[in-house]
Design a protein around this motif. Structure first.
Motif, mmCIF file in Angstrom:
data_model
loop_
_atom_site.group_PDB
_atom_site.id
_atom_site.type_symbol
_atom_site.label_atom_id
_atom_site.label_comp_id
_atom_site.label_asym_id
_atom_site.label_seq_id
_atom_site.Cartn_x
_atom_site.Cartn_y
_atom_site.Cartn_z
ATOM 1 N N VAL A 386 -8.661 -9.744 -3.472
ATOM 2 C CA VAL A 386 -8.188 -9.003 -2.435
ATOM 3 C C VAL A 386 -8.548 -9.781 -1.099
ATOM 4 O O VAL A 386 -7.755 -9.791 -0.002
ATOM 5 C CB VAL A 386 -8.614 -7.507 -2.288
ATOM 6 C CG1 VAL A 386 -8.358 -6.778 -0.737
ATOM 7 C CG2 VAL A 386 -8.268 -6.768 -3.378
ATOM 8 N N LEU A 399 -2.863 -5.239 -0.727
ATOM 9 C CA LEU A 399 -2.985 -3.832 -0.899
ATOM 10 C C LEU A 399 -2.726 -3.376 -2.315
ATOM 11 O O LEU A 399 -3.236 -2.314 -2.852
ATOM 12 C CB LEU A 399 -1.993 -3.197 0.050
ATOM 13 C CG LEU A 399 -2.071 -1.674 0.239
ATOM 14 C CD1 LEU A 399 -3.250 -1.129 0.336
ATOM 15 C CD2 LEU A 399 -0.937 -1.233 1.022
ATOM 16 N N VAL A 402 -5.691 -3.655 -4.309
ATOM 17 C CA VAL A 402 -6.551 -2.610 -4.153
ATOM 18 C C VAL A 402 -6.159 -1.199 -4.722
ATOM 19 O O VAL A 402 -6.932 -0.435 -5.270
ATOM 20 C CB VAL A 402 -6.636 -2.491 -2.380
ATOM 21 C CG1 VAL A 402 -7.461 -0.867 -2.078
ATOM 22 C CG2 VAL A 402 -7.322 -3.540 -1.993
ATOM 23 N N GLU A 403 -4.905 -0.911 -4.741
ATOM 24 C CA GLU A 403 -4.308 0.316 -5.077
ATOM 25 C C GLU A 403 -4.568 0.368 -6.800
ATOM 26 O O GLU A 403 -4.988 1.329 -7.517
ATOM 27 C CB GLU A 403 -2.806 0.344 -4.789
ATOM 28 C CG GLU A 403 -2.664 0.567 -3.386
ATOM 29 C CD GLU A 403 -3.086 1.823 -2.700
ATOM 30 O OE1 GLU A 403 -3.757 2.680 -3.505
ATOM 31 O OE2 GLU A 403 -2.833 1.832 -1.445
ATOM 32 N N MET A 406 -8.112 1.115 -7.231
ATOM 33 C CA MET A 406 -8.523 2.462 -7.016
ATOM 34 C C MET A 406 -7.967 3.475 -8.015
ATOM 35 O O MET A 406 -8.764 4.523 -8.326
ATOM 36 C CB MET A 406 -7.776 2.849 -5.674
ATOM 37 C CG MET A 406 -8.264 2.251 -4.418
ATOM 38 S SD MET A 406 -9.799 2.805 -3.942
ATOM 39 C CE MET A 406 -9.637 4.395 -3.526
ATOM 40 N N LEU A 420 -14.114 -1.706 -0.698
ATOM 41 C CA LEU A 420 -13.039 -1.241 -1.327
ATOM 42 C C LEU A 420 -12.209 -0.446 -0.014
ATOM 43 O O LEU A 420 -10.916 -0.581 0.069
ATOM 44 C CB LEU A 420 -13.173 -0.508 -2.698
ATOM 45 C CG LEU A 420 -11.892 0.002 -3.242
ATOM 46 C CD1 LEU A 420 -10.884 -1.121 -3.452
ATOM 47 C CD2 LEU A 420 -12.218 0.799 -4.691
ATOM 48 N N TYR A 423 -11.155 -2.478 3.013
ATOM 49 C CA TYR A 423 -9.854 -3.413 2.667
ATOM 50 C C TYR A 423 -8.707 -2.583 2.689
ATOM 51 O O TYR A 423 -7.637 -2.519 3.045
ATOM 52 C CB TYR A 423 -9.865 -4.027 1.452
ATOM 53 C CG TYR A 423 -10.654 -5.274 1.370
ATOM 54 C CD1 TYR A 423 -10.343 -6.343 2.493
ATOM 55 C CD2 TYR A 423 -11.809 -5.630 0.575
ATOM 56 C CE1 TYR A 423 -11.022 -7.630 2.424
ATOM 57 C CE2 TYR A 423 -12.544 -6.651 0.628
ATOM 58 C CZ TYR A 423 -12.160 -7.608 1.673
ATOM 59 O OH TYR A 423 -12.922 -8.993 1.880
ATOM 60 N N ARG A 424 -8.937 -1.288 1.886
ATOM 61 C CA ARG A 424 -7.748 -0.205 1.893
ATOM 62 C C ARG A 424 -7.235 0.444 3.267
ATOM 63 O O ARG A 424 -6.253 0.225 3.450
ATOM 64 C CB ARG A 424 -8.158 0.937 0.984
ATOM 65 C CG ARG A 424 -6.947 1.812 0.498
ATOM 66 C CD ARG A 424 -7.196 3.022 -0.291
ATOM 67 N NE ARG A 424 -6.024 3.793 -0.854
ATOM 68 C CZ ARG A 424 -6.290 4.795 -1.475
ATOM 69 N NH1 ARG A 424 -7.520 5.481 -1.676
ATOM 70 N NH2 ARG A 424 -4.916 5.485 -1.850
ATOM 71 N N LEU A 428 -3.887 -0.791 5.079
ATOM 72 C CA LEU A 428 -2.916 0.235 5.566
ATOM 73 C C LEU A 428 -2.456 0.132 7.184
ATOM 74 O O LEU A 428 -1.539 0.429 7.490
ATOM 75 C CB LEU A 428 -3.498 1.706 5.145
ATOM 76 C CG LEU A 428 -3.621 1.868 3.608
ATOM 77 C CD1 LEU A 428 -4.203 3.271 3.456
ATOM 78 C CD2 LEU A 428 -2.046 2.129 3.156
ATOM 79 N N VAL A 439 -7.248 8.518 3.733
ATOM 80 C CA VAL A 439 -8.144 7.854 2.753
ATOM 81 C C VAL A 439 -9.726 7.918 3.402
ATOM 82 O O VAL A 439 -10.566 8.115 2.391
ATOM 83 C CB VAL A 439 -7.936 6.235 2.898
ATOM 84 C CG1 VAL A 439 -8.668 5.575 2.257
ATOM 85 C CG2 VAL A 439 -6.355 5.998 2.632
#
Length: 862
Positions: A386, A399, A402-403, A406, A420, A423-424, A428, A439
């Motif tokens: 990432v 992303l 990351v998803e 997650m 994590l 980055y998320r 976004l 989030v």
């Protein structure tokens, strides 16, 4: 002569040594450092009769080998009678010199045979000749030659590697054009500052298309190539080495760095000692060995056949545990392993990926990640993926990764969990999709009160929240706990420093610069610690933005100098240092000083702009051209500004917007000032006090009386040095108060804003015209001083050095005399002019040079 770049001081020292009447000088430095070129330049004095005596491995095996060509002109049989040979050689040299000083140029004096050294030594000791010698290893030369140095007959000059800016200068001489910072950094890293390698690499990279010219700037278009002349030179040099030395050099070139204890299992200790004495290899305090800084590992590696490389890798990997390797050694070993078709374990691949991204090579980082099957990739490895994708500007792919992560079970490790989350949320925001605040709320909800790391996790959520609020320009959403995190000794130093930098940026943006500066002092103290590079960069970016918002341009400029030196803990990757330098210089009014780093950044970013920085850079460059009164070029650059691909950090977007509107509406002052006041009101409504004040200050500089009133009112509600400057500027304009304008000018100059200082000083002088009285004279004197100082800083063409060229030869002579200790009467007598005529000329000179009088003239002329 281009290879003398960076050697000006050494050349001066050599010239002084040769004139001192002693034995001469010896230049010490590794191969390719420019010893021979420098010594030839020093010997170019026509008063010398120069004789070149070259040492070599072959001539060193024969008595009088290096003198053979001279001895051939002497009677036969003298080689067996050294005393008589010396007398005859002395007679021959004196005869040929015809009264000139005899200068013996000993090229490679450490390779001369003993009898040649004996003859040279006697010629020096008898004051027949002066010596200018070059050696790679002075302690490896004959004892009699060393004695000339230890007894003080020869002055020693050591040649250091070129520094980054000297490397850039040499490249620019070779390429006949400006060179980007990225290109200069690449050549510096691969040459170690060795002039010969820089020269070869520069020409080779230009020929191979790794360096290309982009809008007048030579930029780095692709990774450097090492398959041409540089590799051939390295191959020739390796062939001269003993087999064990050659093997060790190849090992270190391929691996980058290895533990010394592992190397000693493969080569004798004497081999290591030999290369270390010659500065071909360096042993670190940590017990690792690598090639010397001025030896291009990549070029040597490129000259090694693949089969030989694989053979060496198998020998090393059989005795090496990657887990025990330090950062540099691990990265080199991982790169070598993939090049040989070997396999990396997941932990080694993850560490190598992290190091590659930190060193500005995210493409390589992805190669390490992709070398591991997806099923074997750890959470840490996916996070490195990432990070590398983000560095490449592949935000959507980042992303997605990351998803996917997650969707798996959440991480229990606070650091991984924080990365994590960061980055998320940041992805976004950049992509403008999803709800980052939601989030964050989810992250808070999973922190359990009984967790041992609860406090650390909660602090990390606050940091991410604060970053989001500041980068979206929503200061009302900045969590109130950032200051508490910054001062909590229970939290890690890096966490405290980042929280402090964020809080300082928030305070500066919201108009509380005095509190921001107090906090920044503490942050800079924390930064002396050994933080990971990504954290250092994150903190330094926030520190820079806080300084800009607080109007502390002098401090911001000093920080950019640290960021661009390549060895500072504040170093930015890529073109960021150029962007930062260009921004601070443009905002402070130093337009032509801003354009050099901005041109470097523009050229580089046009080939690749992963961080979406080009719109900001073009806006800065357009504004700089406007300040230089080049409206057509400013309009052209402004017209090339495209929309941001993604959502940029709010502060940079606000700066770019302020500058761009001044370019677009430059021809309509009334509309421009109305738009600036409207922008200021909008920013004040959002709590962005510092950006609002900048809009009002710009409008006031353009002559808007309403803006001056609004500036004074808004600045009075803020705090800090910059708020005081802007209050004095606005109120001084509104009230025609010269005292306030002079105060604004003096303080603005101290803070590095030469544009506002010059404007305020000129306005003060306008209001003081025709006024009498002691106070008015004091204000006028101070205003004139600031106006002159700031004027000379605004443009390179305004400097005294540049403006001296506008003087006639006669005026220049008067200026030089006036800058010295001579009295007015003495100058008059020396030039056979009346004192009144001298005064008349000096008045014209002072106006041309923009100085107030003889005292200031003496200061600026040194």
């Amino acid at each position: 002569m281009c290879r003398l770049v960076g050697r000006e001081t050494a050349l001066k020292v050599l010239a002084e040594a040769l004139e001192a009447g002693r034995g001469g000088a010896v230049v010490v430095g590794p191969m390719g450092s420019g010893k021979t070129v420098l010594s030839r330049a020093a010997a170019a004095d026509p008063d010398f009769y120069a004789i070149t005596i070259r040492g070599s491995h072959e001539s060193g095996k024969t008595s009088f080998g290096a003198l053979a060509w001279l001895i051939s002109d002497l009677p036969e049989g003298l080689a067996s009678r050294p005393a008589q040979l010396l007398q005859e050689l002395e007679r021959l040299l004196l005869e040929r010199a015809e009264g000139k000083r005899i200068l013996l140029l000993l090229d490679g004096a450490d390779l001369l045979d003993g009898l040649t050294v004996m003859v040279v030594s006697q010629l020096v000791r008898r004051s027949v000749a002066t010596v200018l010698a070059t050696v790679e290893n002075l302690h490896g030369s004959a004892p009699e030659f060393q004695a000339l140095w230890t007894e003080g007959l020869l002055h020693r000059v050591d040649l250091a590697a070129l520094e980054l800016e000297q490397t850039r200068e040499l490249m620019e001489v070779l390429l006949q054009g400006q060179v980007s910072s990225a290109a200069a950094h690449a050549l510096q890293r691969h040459s170690g500052g060795n002039p010969h390698l820089i020269t070869l690499l520069t020409r080779e990279q230009a020929g191979e298309g790794a360096l290309v010219e982009q809008d007048g700037v030579w930029v780095l278009a692709k990774p450097l190539v090492f398959s041409g002349q540089v590799a051939e030179v390295m191959t020739v040099r390796l062939k001269r080495r003993l087999p064990a030395e050659r093997a060790l050099i190849q090992l270190l070139a391929l691996s980058g760095e290895l533990p010394l204890n592992a190397v000693l299992q493969l080569v004798p200790a004497e081999t290591v000692d030999t290369l270390e004495e010659e500065r071909m290899a360096e042993v670190t305090a940590a017990g690792n060995i690598s090639l010397g800084a001025e030896t291009s590992s990549e070029a040597i590696a490129a000259s090694i056949p693949p089969g030989r490389s694989r053979e060496l890798w198998e020998e090393v990997s059989a005795i090496l545990d990657p887990a025990s390797l330090g950062p540099s050694a691990l990265l080199g070993f991982a790169r070598w392993t993939l090049a040989c078709g070997g396999k990396l374990d997941p932990q080694t691949a993850q560490r190598a990926a992290a190091l590659s991204t930190s060193s500005g090579n995210p493409d390589e980082a992805l190669r390490y990640v992709l070398s591991i099957h997806r099923e074997q990739r750890t959470e840490a490895m996916v996070l490195e993926e990432v990070r590398a994708l983000s560095a490449l500007g592949e935000y959507r792919s980042a992303l997605d990764s990351v998803e996917r992560l997650m969707e798996m079970d959440g991480s229990d490790h606070p650091d991984s969990w924080a990365k994590l989350l960061w980055y998320r949320v940041s992805l976004l925001r950049i992509l403008g999709c999803g709800d980052p605040l939601e989030v964050l709320e989810q992250a808070r909800s999973v922190i359990l009160p009984q967790e041992a790391d609860r406090k650390k996790r909660a602090a990390l959520v606050q940091l991410v929240h604060g970053t989001l609020a500041i980068d979206t320009g929503c200061l009302a959403d900045v969590p109130p706990g950032l200051g508490d995190i910054a001062s909590d000794p229970a939290l890690p130093a890096a966490t405290r420093a980042l929280a402090g930098a964020l809080q300082a940026q928030f305070l500066a943006l919201s108009g509380r610069a005095d509190q921001a500066m107090e906090l920044l002092d503490a942050v800079m103290g924390e930064m002396s610690g050994d933080f990971p590079l990504p954290m250092s960069e994150a903190i330094s970016i926030r520190v820079f933005q806080a300084l800009i918002a607080a109007g502390e341009y002098a401090r911001a400029s000093a920080l950019t100098d640290q960021m661009s030196d390549g060895g500072s803990p504040f170093t930015f990757c890529g073109s960021s240092a150029d962007v930062a330098a260009g921004m601070v210089h443009a905002l402070s009014g130093k337009a032509d000083k801003a354009l050099r780093p901005l041109a470097s950044a523009m050229g580089q970013l046009q080939l690749g702009d992963p961080s979406d920085t080009l719109p900001t850079v073009l806006s800065l460059a357009a504004y700089a051209q406007l300040l230089l009164e080049h409206p057509e070029e400013a309009a052209r650059l402004s017209g090339n500004v495209a929309d941001y691909r993604c959502q940029p950090p709010a502060q940079f977007e606000l700066v770019a917007g302020l500058l761009r509107v001044q370019v677009v509406l430059a021809g309509n002052p009334q509309q421009l000032c109305g738009e600036l006041r409207s922008m200021a009101r909008s920013r004040l409504d959002r709590g962005l006090v510092a950006p609002a004040l900048e809009c009002l200050a710009a409008a006031a500089r353009h002559g808007d009386a309403k803006a001056a009133i609004e500036l004074a009112e808004a600045a009075a509600q803020a705090s800090g040095r910059w708020a005081r400057v802007l209050y004095c500027f606005g109120a001084g304009l509104d009230r025609s108060d010269s005292a306030l304008l002079v105060e604004a000018a003096e303080e603005a100059l101290q803070m590095g804003n030469v544009l506002l200082a010059n404007t305020a000083a000129r306005q003060a002088l306008v209001h003081l015209t025709g006024r009498t009285g002691k106070a008015a004279r004091v204000h006028a004197r101070n205003a004139l001083k600031v106006e002159h100082l700031s004027f000379r800083e605004l443009r390179v063409s305004n400097t005294v050095e540049a403006r001296m060229k506008t003087l006639t030869p006669f005026e220049a002579e008067i200026a030089r005399r006036a800058a010295g200790p001579a009295t007015r009467a003495e100058i008059s007598k020396a030039l056979n002019l009346s004192p009144r005529t001298i005064d008349w000329h000096l008045g014209k000179i002072f106006d041309k040079l923009h100085v107030s009088g003889r005292t200031e003239l003496a200061e600026v002329l040194g």
